[in-house]
Design a protein around this motif. Sequence first.
Motif, PDB file in Angstrom:
ATOM      1  N   GLU A 110      56.993  34.535  52.081  1.00 58.96           N
ATOM      2  CA  GLU A 110      55.777  33.985  52.690  1.00 58.96           C
ATOM      3  C   GLU A 110      54.538  34.586  52.042  1.00 58.96           C
ATOM      4  N   HIS A 111      54.594  35.871  51.776  1.00 55.03           N
ATOM      5  CA  HIS A 111      53.567  36.568  51.004  1.00 55.03           C
ATOM      6  C   HIS A 111      54.301  37.151  49.796  1.00 55.03           C
ATOM      7  N   PRO A 112      54.418  36.368  48.710  1.00 54.38           N
ATOM      8  CA  PRO A 112      55.296  36.746  47.604  1.00 54.38           C
ATOM      9  C   PRO A 112      54.840  37.974  46.817  1.00 54.38           C
ATOM     10  N   LEU A 113      55.316  39.122  47.245  1.00 51.06           N
ATOM     11  CA  LEU A 113      55.013  40.355  46.533  1.00 51.06           C
ATOM     12  C   LEU A 113      55.784  40.382  45.220  1.00 51.06           C
TER      13      LEU A 113
ATOM     14  N   LYS B 158      60.390  48.741  48.684  1.00 46.23           N
ATOM     15  CA  LYS B 158      59.389  49.332  47.786  1.00 46.23           C
ATOM     16  C   LYS B 158      57.965  48.980  48.194  1.00 46.23           C
ATOM     17  N   ALA B 159      57.797  47.795  48.741  1.00 46.07           N
ATOM     18  CA  ALA B 159      56.463  47.350  49.133  1.00 46.07           C
ATOM     19  C   ALA B 159      56.593  46.333  50.253  1.00 46.07           C
ATOM     20  N   SER B 160      55.618  46.291  51.126  1.00 44.07           N
ATOM     21  CA  SER B 160      55.622  45.316  52.213  1.00 44.07           C
ATOM     22  C   SER B 160      54.207  44.797  52.434  1.00 44.07           C
ATOM     23  N   PHE B 161      54.111  43.564  52.880  1.00 44.52           N
ATOM     24  CA  PHE B 161      52.807  42.950  53.120  1.00 44.52           C
ATOM     25  C   PHE B 161      52.240  43.474  54.432  1.00 44.52           C
ATOM     26  N   VAL B 162      51.000  43.922  54.415  1.00 41.59           N
ATOM     27  CA  VAL B 162      50.340  44.441  55.605  1.00 41.59           C
ATOM     28  C   VAL B 162      49.315  43.439  56.132  1.00 41.59           C
ATOM     29  N   SER B 163      48.362  43.063  55.297  1.00 40.11           N
ATOM     30  CA  SER B 163      47.341  42.106  55.721  1.00 40.11           C
ATOM     31  C   SER B 163      46.588  41.610  54.498  1.00 40.11           C
ATOM     32  N   SER B 164      45.798  40.589  54.691  1.00 43.78           N
ATOM     33  CA  SER B 164      44.956  40.080  53.604  1.00 43.78           C
ATOM     34  C   SER B 164      43.588  39.733  54.162  1.00 43.78           C
TER      35      SER B 164
END
Length: 311
Positions: A65-68, A175-181
Amino acid sequence: MKTLVWAEHDNAALKDATLATVTAAGKLGEVHLLVAGHDCDSVAQAAAKIAGVATVHVADDAAYEHPLPESVAPLVVELMASHDAFVVPATTTGRNLAPRVAALLDVMQISDILSVEDERTFTRPIYAGNAIATVTTSDAKLVITVRGTAFDKAAAEGGSATIEPVSAAAQGQDKASFVSSEIAASERPELTSAKIIVSGGRALQNGENFHSIIEPLADKLGAAVGASRAAVDAGYVPNDYQVGQTGKIVAPELYIAIGISGAIQHLAGMKDSKTIVAINKDEDAPIFQVADIGLVGDLFNIVPELTEKLA
């Protein structure tokens, strides 16, 4: 040669940068698009209509959904088993993803290409665009970022690509996660896709002058607003306004530079504009060397008068 193109989108619509990337990829061979997102069927349908695209690979999963890049890169590497090149637009997202894919494939990344000479030879700018390098690679797999302003946009309609779902377990969440934008909303056109851009520099003296002088002219022209790095560093406007080597690369039909001296890093981001108009009180300013039309004078008098005379 099969080329896999990263489709940049917001789960609702494709970004314009994808269209220019498709044009570049088409010079290498058969073009496939990768759409990774969540509830992104509308994006996949739009991607399938792009002229020149043969197949659209769709990875629709909540993990995308938030493609890191940490999550998407392993997916790309899996797909690269059946592709010869991975091509992305040289946007913030593309520049974040491509190096990770190149590292996992253990190949050299070819950055910011301006042209495709053949399947393994490309041109790219160096020294802030003051020289053009021709590079050739012998890597089995290619990872390429494309300067969108150097290629025409592919037609958004007329294609009939096959849509194929991709099932791949998302990796990299540890390794990484979406927090906010925080996304800046504006009624004006986006800088990288605008046909007209009005940019201001440090000569405007402060943020109040920037908004009172630049924005009325931009509103009259239906233009996007840009700025030099000096204006951004001085706090006149946010950094998403910045045009230049360390900002956004643009090539509008009309670029109006107001109170911008023309530092090398700024010229690298806008000198491909079709028509450049410069307004500066210093007749020796470097901006006049690339300008098609130059006006020497006080911007505080010239710009309001110009704005007033526009219908």
